[in-house]
Every structure is written in C-alpha cells, then in structure tokens.
Design an enzyme around this catalytic site. Sequence first.
Site, short mmCIF file in Angstrom:
data_model
loop_
_atom_site.label_atom_id
_atom_site.label_comp_id
_atom_site.label_asym_id
_atom_site.label_seq_id
_atom_site.Cartn_x
_atom_site.Cartn_y
_atom_site.Cartn_z
N ASP A 168 0.85 -1.19 0.00
CA ASP A 168 0.00 0.00 0.00
C ASP A 168 0.89 1.24 0.00
O ASP A 168 2.00 1.24 0.54
CB ASP A 168 -0.90 0.02 1.24
CG ASP A 168 -1.87 -1.14 1.26
OD1 ASP A 168 -2.26 -1.61 0.18
OD2 ASP A 168 -2.24 -1.58 2.38
N ARG A 169 0.40 2.31 -0.59
CA ARG A 169 1.19 3.53 -0.74
C ARG A 169 1.81 4.04 0.57
O ARG A 169 2.97 4.44 0.59
CB ARG A 169 0.34 4.63 -1.37
CG ARG A 169 1.11 5.88 -1.70
CD ARG A 169 0.25 6.86 -2.48
NE ARG A 169 1.07 7.92 -3.04
CZ ARG A 169 0.68 8.74 -4.01
NH1 ARG A 169 -0.52 8.61 -4.53
NH2 ARG A 169 1.47 9.67 -4.47
#
Length: 199
Positions: free
Chosen positions: A40-41
């Site tokens: 995830d970012r």
Amino acid sequence: MLVQGDHTGDTSLLDYAREYIRDKFNKPGNVYMGLVHRLDRPTSGVVVFALTSKAAKRLSEQFRVGSVQKIYWALVEGKTPTNGTWVDQIHRHGPTSHLVKGNGGQRAELSFRRLRYAKGVSWVEIELATGRHHQIRVQFSHRGHPVIGDFRYGSKVKFGQKALALHAQSLTISHPTRKEDMTFLAELESFWPRQFRTL
C-alpha cells in the site's frame, strides 16, 4: 510512494524501476517489468519485480501457494499479547476490508510477537501466512490495536505525512530459475520518519 500507477497520475516505483533498467542495460523502447508483490502507498519495505514474464509467473505462483516468507514490523496502539496467531475471514469492499463471520470472506492468517511495549505503543513483528487486502491493518485494528497513523482503521495517533507505522522488513523467495532461497531486507532506518523511530 505508489508502487504502480493509479488515477492520481503520480510517478510510481514501477515507473522508476523500468527507467532504471532502461538506463542500466541501455534498452531502447518499452522495458518489461512485472509487478509480483506490491505494498500500500503509505507502507514501506520490500516489494518484488520481475525482469521477464517467465520469472513473474514463477514468482507469482510462490505468493499464490504461500511459500514466500513475509516479515513485517509495525507500531500499534495499546499493549498487544506477547505473541499469538490470528485466523480470520476478511472481506474486501472497495478501498476497505473488514472481518466477517462464517465463510463470507477469504481466510487470513498471521502470527506475531511483541518486541517491545512503551508509552502505550507495541512494536510487533508479524509473519503473514496469507496476503489479504489490508490484512495486518484490519486484524490488529479489530482487536483494538490499530497501526499508528492508520486513520482508515481507527488510529488516533498521527505521525508522518500520510504514512503508516507498517514496514515490510523482509521477504524470502525462491529464485525463479536457480531455485535458491533468497532473502531481501529493507532496513527500517531508511524509511520510517523520526517520529516512528523515537517510539
């Protein structure tokens, strides 16, 4: 940073990796770069890319059958048990996931041990047996221990700029052609902001 492109149009790690290979090996035109494992970012740590489609297929199969060892570090709110194994059913609904009872979701399993507890924060080492959407974030939050900085799943503590105290510390995979186990480490100091490290 984004691992792969999305609606924002921001440059991704995949874009940088392709450019690096193009420059390093003086390759003209499009460069193949297979995304095997992403994060995830707001999460830091190890990701996996493949330079050939055959390698991507073989590596992806290792993730599919669960033969990859994935170790994460996280700072979570509250005092967790000393160690444990949690098995739940996770259902994804758009950008979020949640636990469900019965057979309504996908099986999600992880094991953890608490490395330290101080100032209302537990530092935990987590080994994922499965790799579900937001798995660590959902399973810890459900038990009252949201990952620090994870406002989507109930954290009340703010750190960093859109960052979570969740780090993919190491991955062990089998080389796609040589069949040798290889472990890749991402040192924590390079990624987490000072606020995380002081805890």
